[in-house]
Motif scaffolding. Sequence first.
Motif, PDB file in Angstrom:
ATOM      1  N   ARG A   1      13.556  -3.052  18.660  1.00 29.82           N
ATOM      2  CA  ARG A   1      13.617  -1.863  19.497  1.00 29.82           C
ATOM      3  C   ARG A   1      14.712  -0.914  19.010  1.00 29.82           C
ATOM      4  O   ARG A   1      14.516   0.313  18.988  1.00 29.82           O
ATOM      5  CB  ARG A   1      13.858  -2.244  20.956  1.00 29.82           C
ATOM      6  N   MET A   2      15.829  -1.463  18.599  1.00 28.29           N
ATOM      7  CA  MET A   2      16.900  -0.616  18.040  1.00 28.29           C
ATOM      8  C   MET A   2      16.457   0.012  16.729  1.00 28.29           C
ATOM      9  O   MET A   2      16.713   1.192  16.470  1.00 28.29           O
ATOM     10  CB  MET A   2      18.169  -1.451  17.831  1.00 28.29           C
ATOM     11  N   ASN A   3      15.756  -0.772  15.916  1.00 26.82           N
ATOM     12  CA  ASN A   3      15.268  -0.274  14.629  1.00 26.82           C
ATOM     13  C   ASN A   3      14.278   0.869  14.824  1.00 26.82           C
ATOM     14  O   ASN A   3      14.309   1.870  14.115  1.00 26.82           O
ATOM     15  CB  ASN A   3      14.630  -1.425  13.855  1.00 26.82           C
ATOM     16  N   MET A   4      13.378   0.725  15.816  1.00 34.21           N
ATOM     17  CA  MET A   4      12.374   1.749  16.066  1.00 34.21           C
ATOM     18  C   MET A   4      12.996   3.014  16.664  1.00 34.21           C
ATOM     19  O   MET A   4      12.531   4.125  16.422  1.00 34.21           O
ATOM     20  CB  MET A   4      11.288   1.204  16.996  1.00 34.21           C
ATOM     21  N   ARG A   5      14.073   2.862  17.439  1.00 33.35           N
ATOM     22  CA  ARG A   5      14.750   4.036  17.998  1.00 33.35           C
ATOM     23  C   ARG A   5      15.505   4.802  16.918  1.00 33.35           C
ATOM     24  O   ARG A   5      15.593   6.025  16.966  1.00 33.35           O
ATOM     25  CB  ARG A   5      15.725   3.606  19.096  1.00 33.35           C
ATOM     26  N   MET A   6      16.053   4.064  15.954  1.00 35.12           N
ATOM     27  CA  MET A   6      16.820   4.714  14.888  1.00 35.12           C
ATOM     28  C   MET A   6      15.920   5.391  13.873  1.00 35.12           C
ATOM     29  O   MET A   6      16.326   6.359  13.226  1.00 35.12           O
ATOM     30  CB  MET A   6      17.704   3.680  14.180  1.00 35.12           C
TER      31      MET A   6
ATOM     32  N   ARG B   1       9.001  -4.628  25.978  1.00 36.47           N
ATOM     33  CA  ARG B   1       9.321  -5.088  27.338  1.00 36.47           C
ATOM     34  C   ARG B   1       8.510  -6.320  27.706  1.00 36.47           C
ATOM     35  O   ARG B   1       9.002  -7.214  28.411  1.00 36.47           O
ATOM     36  CB  ARG B   1       9.056  -3.968  28.339  1.00 36.47           C
TER      37      ARG B   1
ATOM     38  N   ARG C   1       8.285  -5.017  12.168  1.00 36.28           N
ATOM     39  CA  ARG C   1       7.274  -5.315  13.180  1.00 36.28           C
ATOM     40  C   ARG C   1       6.502  -6.582  12.843  1.00 36.28           C
ATOM     41  O   ARG C   1       6.167  -7.374  13.734  1.00 36.28           O
ATOM     42  CB  ARG C   1       6.317  -4.130  13.333  1.00 36.28           C
TER      43      ARG C   1
ATOM     44  N   PRO D   1      13.195   7.448  14.131  1.00 37.40           N
ATOM     45  CA  PRO D   1      12.975   8.879  14.303  1.00 37.40           C
ATOM     46  C   PRO D   1      14.227   9.698  14.030  1.00 37.40           C
ATOM     47  O   PRO D   1      14.164  10.803  13.502  1.00 37.40           O
ATOM     48  CB  PRO D   1      12.536   9.000  15.766  1.00 37.40           C
ATOM     49  N   VAL D   2      15.409   9.135  14.390  1.00 32.73           N
ATOM     50  CA  VAL D   2      16.660   9.834  14.137  1.00 32.73           C
ATOM     51  C   VAL D   2      16.883  10.011  12.639  1.00 32.73           C
ATOM     52  O   VAL D   2      17.249  11.072  12.156  1.00 32.73           O
ATOM     53  CB  VAL D   2      17.848   9.086  14.785  1.00 32.73           C
TER      54      VAL D   2
END
Length: 429
Positions: free
Chosen positions: A412-417, A303, A238, A419-420
């Motif tokens: 954005r991809m990093n932040m989505r991964m 966005r 970030r 939580p997974v």
Amino acid sequence: MLAIARLAVWYIYARPAHSWRNFQMAPYHLEKRNVAILVVSQTFFMVAAITVMTLSGVVGQQLSPDPGLATLPIAIMMLGTVVSTLPASLYMKRVGRRRGFMTGASIGGAAGGLLSFTAIAMESFWLFCLASVLLGLYQGFAMYYRFAAVDVASPAFRSRAISFVLAGGVAAAFLGPWNASMATGLIEAVPSGGPYLIIAILALLAMGLLSQLKVPPAGEPQPGETTRPMSAIAMQPRFQVAVIAGAVGYAIMILVMTATPLAMRSRGFEMAQVAMIMQWHVLGMYVPSFFTGGLIARFGVGRILLTGCLLLVSTVLIATLGASLAHFWFALVLLGVGWNFLFIGGSTLLSTVHSEAERGKVQGVNDLAIFVLVAIGSLMSGSLLHHLGWETLNLMMLAPIALVVLATVWLRMNMRMAPVSAAAGAGES
């Protein structure tokens, strides 16, 4: 401009005087007076900054021995900001905001404006560059007006105080280009010197206003407060994307903005038309500030960063389709709005990576990165325009825009991964 000054003076002196000791007794009236002083001082400074951006490239082209050095004075102003920002902060920590701001307005604004006028009268390019260093020092101190607004306002009034300071940029959007255009003939014997005399006069008025500023002493660090090393903070995705978005967006905006007056003048446009385009550009920069924060809250910072990039791509496309007044108008307005989305989006993202104790150094590193790239962009602007032309210069901006897009998508991809990965780790345990 003088009407604004008279209004501010009336606002300050029509009220009973307050000492800082009385702040606890009458905080409402004192914070309003303090914010009014900062708003008017910000307006006066922004008039100076917009005048420099609108006129100094043209003056540099008239005075410089090499057309490629036309925008060197603007680049040197930005360099002056880079080298003075941190010393200005340290100086104000020692002597206080009021004395620091008065120093910046006197040595930077008043002396810089007068020396610029002298350089134009003597037709000395290098003296004009030296004057630009002083104007950069003015900017180095004035950058802290927005932080001082937070210092002098109560918690409930802080967001409005910052908005009022931003409103100074909106007012300057009208006054700056007007000064660059209408004041050029103020002294007939020194063409183009009049606007810099106005800068000096406004800086002196700002000194008088700032002498009445009442800022509480800086708070001491809390016991046991710890901070992470800057290297650890800089490793956060970030932080990296925040710096890339803010610095690259600002550099693109400055490079194209600085080249615009030269490109328009080479196509036969009058200075009044150049001033009108710059006026709308600055409005595009600052007017969205009143709702960009709400858009970020609703749609997310990612966005907004991507939308900012899309607006900058639109700027490039419009600039390459033609060179009419309408093309310049649309391109420069979109350039301003695109910068606003990237700068505020990056600043919002930056605020999520540090603690209160780490804020100073993180913001300092971020601002240093921004103004280093800004100085490089403004330095390259005149040379790129001279050697490549307006259309090719704009097309070159697609590469850094693509960098911001890729960085934002990666984040954005990093932040989505994340939580997974956290959920997977919890399942294994």
